[in-house]
Motif scaffolding. Sequence first.
Motif, mmCIF file in Angstrom:
data_model
loop_
_atom_site.group_PDB
_atom_site.id
_atom_site.type_symbol
_atom_site.label_atom_id
_atom_site.label_comp_id
_atom_site.label_asym_id
_atom_site.label_seq_id
_atom_site.Cartn_x
_atom_site.Cartn_y
_atom_site.Cartn_z
ATOM 1 N N UNK A 47 1.066 -1.284 0.125
ATOM 2 C CA UNK A 47 -0.145 -0.022 -0.167
ATOM 3 C C UNK A 47 0.842 1.332 -0.011
ATOM 4 N N UNK A 48 1.664 1.260 0.703
ATOM 5 C CA UNK A 48 2.885 2.502 0.867
ATOM 6 C C UNK A 48 3.603 2.833 -0.572
ATOM 7 N N UNK A 49 3.993 1.783 -0.936
ATOM 8 C CA UNK A 49 4.721 1.648 -2.407
ATOM 9 C C UNK A 49 3.663 2.329 -3.591
ATOM 10 N N UNK A 50 2.333 1.761 -3.562
ATOM 11 C CA UNK A 50 1.592 2.296 -4.755
ATOM 12 C C UNK A 50 1.150 3.837 -4.315
ATOM 13 N N UNK A 51 0.888 4.034 -2.897
ATOM 14 C CA UNK A 51 0.508 5.386 -2.522
ATOM 15 C C UNK A 51 1.795 6.489 -3.036
ATOM 16 N N UNK A 52 2.709 6.063 -2.625
ATOM 17 C CA UNK A 52 3.822 7.033 -2.674
ATOM 18 C C UNK A 52 4.120 7.246 -4.378
ATOM 19 N N UNK A 53 4.141 6.287 -4.942
ATOM 20 C CA UNK A 53 4.217 6.451 -6.331
ATOM 21 C C UNK A 53 3.041 7.379 -7.068
ATOM 22 N N UNK A 54 1.856 7.304 -6.411
ATOM 23 C CA UNK A 54 0.975 8.026 -7.100
ATOM 24 C C UNK A 54 1.280 9.524 -6.529
ATOM 25 N N UNK A 55 1.605 9.852 -5.410
ATOM 26 C CA UNK A 55 2.094 11.047 -4.936
ATOM 27 C C UNK A 55 2.981 11.789 -5.913
ATOM 28 N N UNK A 56 4.289 10.944 -6.064
ATOM 29 C CA UNK A 56 5.501 11.254 -6.995
ATOM 30 C C UNK A 56 5.133 11.646 -8.216
ATOM 31 N N UNK A 57 3.994 10.741 -8.955
ATOM 32 C CA UNK A 57 3.566 11.009 -10.401
ATOM 33 C C UNK A 57 2.747 12.273 -10.494
ATOM 34 N N UNK A 58 1.731 12.732 -9.363
ATOM 35 C CA UNK A 58 1.133 13.933 -9.488
ATOM 36 C C UNK A 58 2.105 15.023 -9.091
#
Length: 409
Positions: free
Chosen positions: A175-186
């Motif tokens: 979950x952290x890996x997916x969420x942090x990837x989303x924040x970096x992409x945005x």
Amino acid sequence: MLNALWLAFFLIAAVAALFQWWILGDPGVFERLITSLFDMADLSVKIMLLLFGTLTLWMGFLRIAESAGLVGGLARLLGPLFRRLMPGVPAGHPALGLITLNFAANALGLDNAATPIGLRAMRELQTLNQDPGTATNAQILFLVLNSSSLTLLPVTIFMYRAQQGASDPTLVFLPILLATSASTLVGLLSVAFMQRLRLQDPVVLAWLGSGALLLGGFMALLASMSTAAVASLSSLLGNLVLFAVIVAFLIAGAMRRIPVYESFIEGAKDGFEVCKNLLPYLVAMLCAVGVLRASGALDVLLEGIRWGVHTIGLDARFVDALPTALVKPFSGSAARALMIETMQHYGPDSFPALLAATVQGSTETTFYVLAVYYGAVGVQRVRHTVGCALLADLAGVLASIGVCYWFFG
């Protein structure tokens, strides 16, 4: 922007404190405000003492890496990508290698190494700044990506969950890996929009695509491992990589016949000089954050969100984890305390506790980062940095909520 934001924190705190006094009959709020001011000033000095040692240590090792040509080599390797993302930075400039090292340290959860490297990168970028008081496009992109908190191995989150008795401390890894990837992409997309960057460029797409494949492969590998194996790898990899980097710097310096001890001392002196200028910025920002929290303004916002969620008939379990999300952009220590408090109150394997841990691992202390990094180079006009960084934080929080309902709902 920081001027208006800093003033707003105090004004909002004043209004909230008056409400607590006149409407709720709580005159003790003013004592809490003053106590918070002194506590935050004291905390600023304690942070500075830690930074003095850490910066001095890592600036020394970085000087060896620079003298050995390692930083320049990284800059040349990434030149084609950063010429598109940071067109104002010349190919081969030392800032590019330092930025790469900073991102690598952040990804591995090596905060003690990432901050000194990032500060050195900001100083190098500042040498290209024609208006020293205003942030450049390159500095903004670097800070937004830095504050988007891309972390591949959130070792500290695992440690806190284990301390609180979680049955599976690494349960929040994916979950952290997916969420942090989303924040970096945005964060990247928001800065690209503001600066009109061409992300569809073949070179950019090739780098981003390669990064996505590596990330996906890493996730697949970890998903195939047992919980005990993932925890063991996480603990080992961070410390092993950190020490391996230090040894690599020293070996490269020795092979180039560089006087490594003298180079270390010269770099350490630079770290001392950087630290001396940071304290006023830390005191200013942390005190503003402290009075905002002590005034009860964040509690009022939280209750308003809870009421709104109940009104529209949605599941409100995520609201119990929002204190961590609301405080994280302002104070890492406060967010950490709130995450631990959530674990203690609801249980470490409860939905609010899992969500709080995911938010903690996928967002960053945005205002602290801005105060430290911009304060180190004397930048006061930050342009669109705050907006893009907070948008990345918001994406991380929303992604955390969605992912946690998916995994644990």
